[in-house]
Write an enzyme that holds these catalytic residues in place. Sequence first.
Site, mmCIF file in Angstrom:
data_model
loop_
_atom_site.group_PDB
_atom_site.id
_atom_site.type_symbol
_atom_site.label_atom_id
_atom_site.label_comp_id
_atom_site.label_asym_id
_atom_site.label_seq_id
_atom_site.Cartn_x
_atom_site.Cartn_y
_atom_site.Cartn_z
ATOM 1 N N ASP A 87 0.869 -1.178 0.000
ATOM 2 C CA ASP A 87 0.000 0.000 0.000
ATOM 3 C C ASP A 87 0.902 1.222 0.000
ATOM 4 O O ASP A 87 1.994 1.199 0.581
ATOM 5 C CB ASP A 87 -0.890 0.014 1.247
ATOM 6 C CG ASP A 87 -1.949 -1.076 1.238
ATOM 7 O OD1 ASP A 87 -2.428 -1.428 0.141
ATOM 8 O OD2 ASP A 87 -2.306 -1.560 2.323
ATOM 9 N N ASP B 235 -7.267 -1.277 -4.227
ATOM 10 C CA ASP B 235 -8.269 -0.856 -3.245
ATOM 11 C C ASP B 235 -9.223 0.180 -3.839
ATOM 12 O O ASP B 235 -10.423 0.169 -3.552
ATOM 13 C CB ASP B 235 -7.590 -0.275 -2.002
ATOM 14 C CG ASP B 235 -6.713 -1.280 -1.283
ATOM 15 O OD1 ASP B 235 -7.009 -2.493 -1.347
ATOM 16 O OD2 ASP B 235 -5.720 -0.853 -0.662
#
Length: 165
Positions: A121, A139
Amino acid sequence: MKIKALLILFIFLPLIGCDRYTKEKAIVSLKGQEPASFFNGIFTLTYHENTGGMLSLGADLPENVRHIIFTLMVGAVLLSGLAYLLIKPMNKLSFSVGLLMLSGGLGNLYDRVLNEGRVVDFMLLQIGPLRTGVFNVADVAIMAGLFGFIFISSKSGKQLTNQSN
């Protein structure tokens, strides 16, 4: 089926590619570096490896349990979702929304398999005291698909699978 193939070509594959590319860039450019903030701190690029789910939920579970949940079970759900999308008649918009969620899920699953259970991330949004968790392109695709699903459901009031293409 021709429309579904085109949508896979123009939604699913580019999203998977974009997700992989940005994660690789994050590894090369952000890993071990200080976070870089833009737009007065609203947007930040920062490197994070997530061993859990959304917002690191489950990150503290034992490794074998995380593997079962986040790799095996998620993989089974994604395969089921793919089968559903390919078999069930539905309109183009519903199929596209499903592809968004599926491509995001597969992007993160692929990352988890490559990185020993970790997902890269690297983006963070913050406006005043409101702040997201660190996230990635996959995401964003999942959330866009979820919001699309909610929008379609609220607008039509009909089953999403009642129109075929």
